[in-house]
Design a protein around this motif. Structure first.
Motif, PDB file in Angstrom:
ATOM      1  N   GLY A  84       0.779  -1.240   0.000  1.00 36.72           N
ATOM      2  CA  GLY A  84       0.000   0.000   0.000  1.00 36.72           C
ATOM      3  C   GLY A  84       0.803   1.278   0.000  1.00 36.72           C
ATOM      4  N   VAL A  85       2.110   1.203   0.305  1.00 37.20           N
ATOM      5  CA  VAL A  85       2.874   2.449   0.418  1.00 37.20           C
ATOM      6  C   VAL A  85       3.046   3.148  -0.937  1.00 37.20           C
ATOM      7  CG1 VAL A  85       4.068   1.928   2.572  1.00 37.20           C
ATOM      8  CG2 VAL A  85       5.052   1.142   0.392  1.00 37.20           C
ATOM      9  N   GLY A  86       2.945   2.385  -2.015  1.00 41.38           N
ATOM     10  CA  GLY A  86       2.974   3.016  -3.336  1.00 41.38           C
ATOM     11  C   GLY A  86       1.744   3.877  -3.568  1.00 41.38           C
ATOM     12  N   THR A 120       9.908  -7.665  -3.657  1.00 43.93           N
ATOM     13  CA  THR A 120       9.486  -6.546  -2.810  1.00 43.93           C
ATOM     14  C   THR A 120       9.347  -5.274  -3.626  1.00 43.93           C
ATOM     15  OG1 THR A 120      10.548  -7.504  -0.856  1.00 43.93           O
ATOM     16  CG2 THR A 120      10.129  -5.133  -0.827  1.00 43.93           C
ATOM     17  N   ALA A 121      10.349  -4.996  -4.463  1.00 41.95           N
ATOM     18  CA  ALA A 121      10.311  -3.787  -5.285  1.00 41.95           C
ATOM     19  C   ALA A 121       9.114  -3.802  -6.226  1.00 41.95           C
ATOM     20  CB  ALA A 121      11.612  -3.654  -6.072  1.00 41.95           C
ATOM     21  N   ALA A 122       8.829  -4.966  -6.805  1.00 45.90           N
ATOM     22  CA  ALA A 122       7.714  -5.072  -7.735  1.00 45.90           C
ATOM     23  C   ALA A 122       6.388  -4.795  -7.032  1.00 45.90           C
ATOM     24  CB  ALA A 122       7.697  -6.453  -8.382  1.00 45.90           C
ATOM     25  N   ARG A 123       6.223  -5.321  -5.825  1.00 40.40           N
ATOM     26  CA  ARG A 123       4.984  -5.087  -5.074  1.00 40.40           C
ATOM     27  C   ARG A 123       4.802  -3.608  -4.768  1.00 40.40           C
ATOM     28  NH1 ARG A 123       5.772  -8.762  -0.042  1.00 40.40           N
ATOM     29  NH2 ARG A 123       3.862  -7.721   0.681  1.00 40.40           N
ATOM     30  N   ILE A 124       5.893  -2.935  -4.432  1.00 44.21           N
ATOM     31  CA  ILE A 124       5.815  -1.497  -4.148  1.00 44.21           C
ATOM     32  C   ILE A 124       5.416  -0.729  -5.402  1.00 44.21           C
ATOM     33  CG2 ILE A 124       7.201   0.532  -3.561  1.00 44.21           C
ATOM     34  CD1 ILE A 124       8.896  -1.438  -1.793  1.00 44.21           C
ATOM     35  N   PRO A 214      -6.456  -2.724  18.593  1.00 46.58           N
ATOM     36  CA  PRO A 214      -7.560  -2.291  19.455  1.00 46.58           C
ATOM     37  C   PRO A 214      -8.427  -1.198  18.830  1.00 46.58           C
ATOM     38  CG  PRO A 214      -5.518  -1.271  20.192  1.00 46.58           C
ATOM     39  CD  PRO A 214      -5.147  -2.203  19.058  1.00 46.58           C
ATOM     40  N   PHE A 215      -8.030  -0.699  17.632  1.00 45.79           N
ATOM     41  CA  PHE A 215      -8.798   0.386  17.007  1.00 45.79           C
ATOM     42  C   PHE A 215      -9.191   0.080  15.564  1.00 45.79           C
ATOM     43  CE2 PHE A 215      -4.234   1.317  17.260  1.00 45.79           C
ATOM     44  CZ  PHE A 215      -3.872   1.296  15.922  1.00 45.79           C
ATOM     45  N   GLY A 216      -9.165  -1.214  15.190  1.00 47.31           N
ATOM     46  CA  GLY A 216      -9.565  -1.600  13.841  1.00 47.31           C
ATOM     47  C   GLY A 216      -9.442  -3.097  13.653  1.00 47.31           C
ATOM     48  N   GLU A 217      -9.821  -3.567  12.482  1.00 44.38           N
ATOM     49  CA  GLU A 217      -9.777  -4.997  12.187  1.00 44.38           C
ATOM     50  C   GLU A 217      -8.430  -5.372  11.568  1.00 44.38           C
ATOM     51  OE1 GLU A 217     -13.046  -6.299   9.849  1.00 44.38           O
ATOM     52  OE2 GLU A 217     -14.565  -5.443  11.171  1.00 44.38           O
ATOM     53  N   GLY A 218      -7.794  -6.415  12.133  1.00 41.42           N
ATOM     54  CA  GLY A 218      -6.492  -6.862  11.673  1.00 41.42           C
ATOM     55  C   GLY A 218      -5.433  -6.590  12.717  1.00 41.42           C
ATOM     56  N   THR A 219      -4.175  -6.634  12.319  1.00 42.36           N
ATOM     57  CA  THR A 219      -3.090  -6.341  13.237  1.00 42.36           C
ATOM     58  C   THR A 219      -2.859  -4.834  13.306  1.00 42.36           C
ATOM     59  OG1 THR A 219      -1.363  -6.431  11.541  1.00 42.36           O
ATOM     60  CG2 THR A 219      -1.981  -8.518  12.602  1.00 42.36           C
ATOM     61  N   VAL A 220      -2.100  -4.428  14.317  1.00 44.53           N
ATOM     62  CA  VAL A 220      -1.773  -3.008  14.457  1.00 44.53           C
ATOM     63  C   VAL A 220      -1.059  -2.502  13.209  1.00 44.53           C
ATOM     64  CG1 VAL A 220      -0.347  -1.347  15.738  1.00 44.53           C
ATOM     65  CG2 VAL A 220      -1.674  -3.077  16.972  1.00 44.53           C
ATOM     66  N   GLY A 221      -0.090  -3.279  12.729  1.00 44.03           N
ATOM     67  CA  GLY A 221       0.653  -2.878  11.537  1.00 44.03           C
ATOM     68  C   GLY A 221      -0.229  -2.738  10.319  1.00 44.03           C
ATOM     69  N   GLU A 222      -1.101  -3.711  10.112  1.00 39.37           N
ATOM     70  CA  GLU A 222      -1.975  -3.674   8.939  1.00 39.37           C
ATOM     71  C   GLU A 222      -2.897  -2.459   8.957  1.00 39.37           C
ATOM     72  OE1 GLU A 222      -2.345  -8.528   8.187  1.00 39.37           O
ATOM     73  OE2 GLU A 222      -3.829  -7.454   9.396  1.00 39.37           O
ATOM     74  N   VAL A 223      -3.476  -2.161  10.102  1.00 37.55           N
ATOM     75  CA  VAL A 223      -4.414  -1.035  10.186  1.00 37.55           C
ATOM     76  C   VAL A 223      -3.683   0.290   9.982  1.00 37.55           C
ATOM     77  CG1 VAL A 223      -6.032   0.202  11.672  1.00 37.55           C
ATOM     78  CG2 VAL A 223      -6.042  -2.298  11.629  1.00 37.55           C
ATOM     79  N   LEU A 224      -2.501   0.422  10.573  1.00 44.98           N
ATOM     80  CA  LEU A 224      -1.752   1.662  10.439  1.00 44.98           C
ATOM     81  C   LEU A 224      -1.177   1.851   9.035  1.00 44.98           C
ATOM     82  CD1 LEU A 224       0.089   1.861  13.872  1.00 44.98           C
ATOM     83  CD2 LEU A 224      -1.808   3.283  13.076  1.00 44.98           C
ATOM     84  N   LEU A 225      -1.140   0.775   8.255  1.00 41.26           N
ATOM     85  CA  LEU A 225      -0.662   0.863   6.876  1.00 41.26           C
ATOM     86  C   LEU A 225      -1.796   1.072   5.870  1.00 41.26           C
ATOM     87  CD1 LEU A 225       2.144  -1.844   6.949  1.00 41.26           C
ATOM     88  CD2 LEU A 225       2.451   0.604   6.503  1.00 41.26           C
TER      89      LEU A 225
END
Length: 348
Positions: A84-86, A120-124, A214-225
């Motif tokens: 998603g960072v792209g 990794t580069a291709a996914r970005i 605690p503030f969304g569905e999924g892991t902390v990393g996934e939600v913040l991304l």
């Protein structure tokens, strides 16, 4: 030509040209998805060509914007969730362009890493292409830099550059007046600003990127991304409908600092903090860090990613148009004759 005595190669120095070529081949289909009217040539040349006349412009003004994703990249690197960072990268540039009244036309990216990992580069870069598709913007070039010794293993950096156009005389902001209505378009979370503080808050909370969020569905990393929302198509429709006087992309500096950037020096705004519901991620951050309301408002978007400043008589029609385009619209307040942003109601 004979080889030197030690027979050293560029690959032994840490730069794999073959991997770079493989990446270009991998991303060509993604770039092709982004083609639009005006593109004359894209990936592969020393430069990319774009025909403004073919894109429908007769007397255009060009607008450029460049940006990055900030320390949100650290979460993507640490979790491996890089898809998603792209989209973030594209959004940070093209959402700024539309605030000038411009239609984004094309995009170029810069991806730098210590050792090129093709997958990794291709996914970005495929994420960058997806962001371009969502904003009708062509990915026509970029640079992939493999720089051993400059980045720790697995680390990378991203930057983007976009060019848009408008017909001469259509520049925003224009015509902002006392009594104009402020329409807030909901964000999709934190977007791409304030992540140095976000990361610190996760650290002091005792959570990890893999923890249940605690503030969304999924892991902390996934939600913040969650990627930054792209407002391009809906906002351009609003501009074409008429009555839009200014647009403010709510990035670093939050509502407090970004809205005044598009208002005349002798004007300000009054915002009702009860006009929208503060999303759970911001409530969690405020509670975890004991962050006061004023600090939240000048650091984060607090749930409002774009503000449309419009003629009061056309506010209802524009609200309907933007809602139909998929935006969640809140009527935040009005433009006033007092410089700065005055808040009423309560955010927290």
């Amino acid at each position: 030509m004979t080889a030197g005595k030690n027979g050293m190669t560029y690959a032994e120095a840490g730069v794999d040209i073959d991997a770079g070529n493989a990446l270009v081949d991998r991303i060509k289909p993604a770039a092709k998805r982004t083609n639009r009217s005006g593109v004359m040539s894209g990936l592969g040349g020393f430069g990319a060509l774009f025909d403004l006349k073919d894109a429908g412009y007769s007397n255009p003004i060009l607008v450029g914007a460049t940006d990055g994703v900030g320390t949100k990249l650290r979460i993507a690197i640490d979790t491996g969730v890089v898809d998603g960072v792209g989209i973030d990268l594209v959004a940070m540039c093209v959402n700024d362009l539309v605030c000038q009244g411009a239609e984004p036309l094309f995009f170029l990216d810069y991806f730098a890493t210590g050792k090129l990992e093709t997958e990794t580069a291709a996914r970005i870069i495929e994420g960058i292409a997806e962001g371009c598709v969502r904003s009708n913007c062509a990915l026509i070039g970029g640079e992939t830099a493999e720089m051993p010794g400059m980045y720790p293993e697995g680390d990378f950096d991203l930057a983007g550059f976009s060019v848009g156009a408008m017909e001469r005389g259509a520049t925003l902001p224009a015509g902002v007046a006392e009594g104009d209505v402020l329409l807030g378009l909901a964000s999709d979370g934190v977007h791409s600003n304030g992540y140095s503080l976000v990361r610190k808050l996760v650290e002091v909370s005792g959570l990890t990127w893999d923890s249940d969020c605690p503030f969304g569905e999924g892991t902390v990393g996934e939600v913040l991304l969650t990627p930054t929302r792209l407002y391009v198509k809906s906002v351009l429709d609003a501009i074409r409908a008429g009555g839009v006087h200014a647009l403010a992309h709510i990035t670093g500096g939050g509502l407090t600092e970004n809205l005044p950037r598009v208002l005349p020096d002798d004007m300000g705004a009054e915002i009702d903090l009860n006009a929208w519901d503060l999303p759970p991620v911001f409530k969690w951050m405020a509670e975890t860090g004991g962050i006061v309301e004023s600090e939240m408002l000048k650091t984060f978007n607090c749930g409002i990613g774009m503000i449309v400043v419009c003629d009061a008589e056309q506010a209802d029609a524009l609200t309907a148009l933007l809602s139909e385009a998929g935006e969640s619209v809140s009527r935040l307040g009005t433009v006033t004759r007092t410089p700065g942003v005055a808040y009423s109601g309560q955010l927290l």
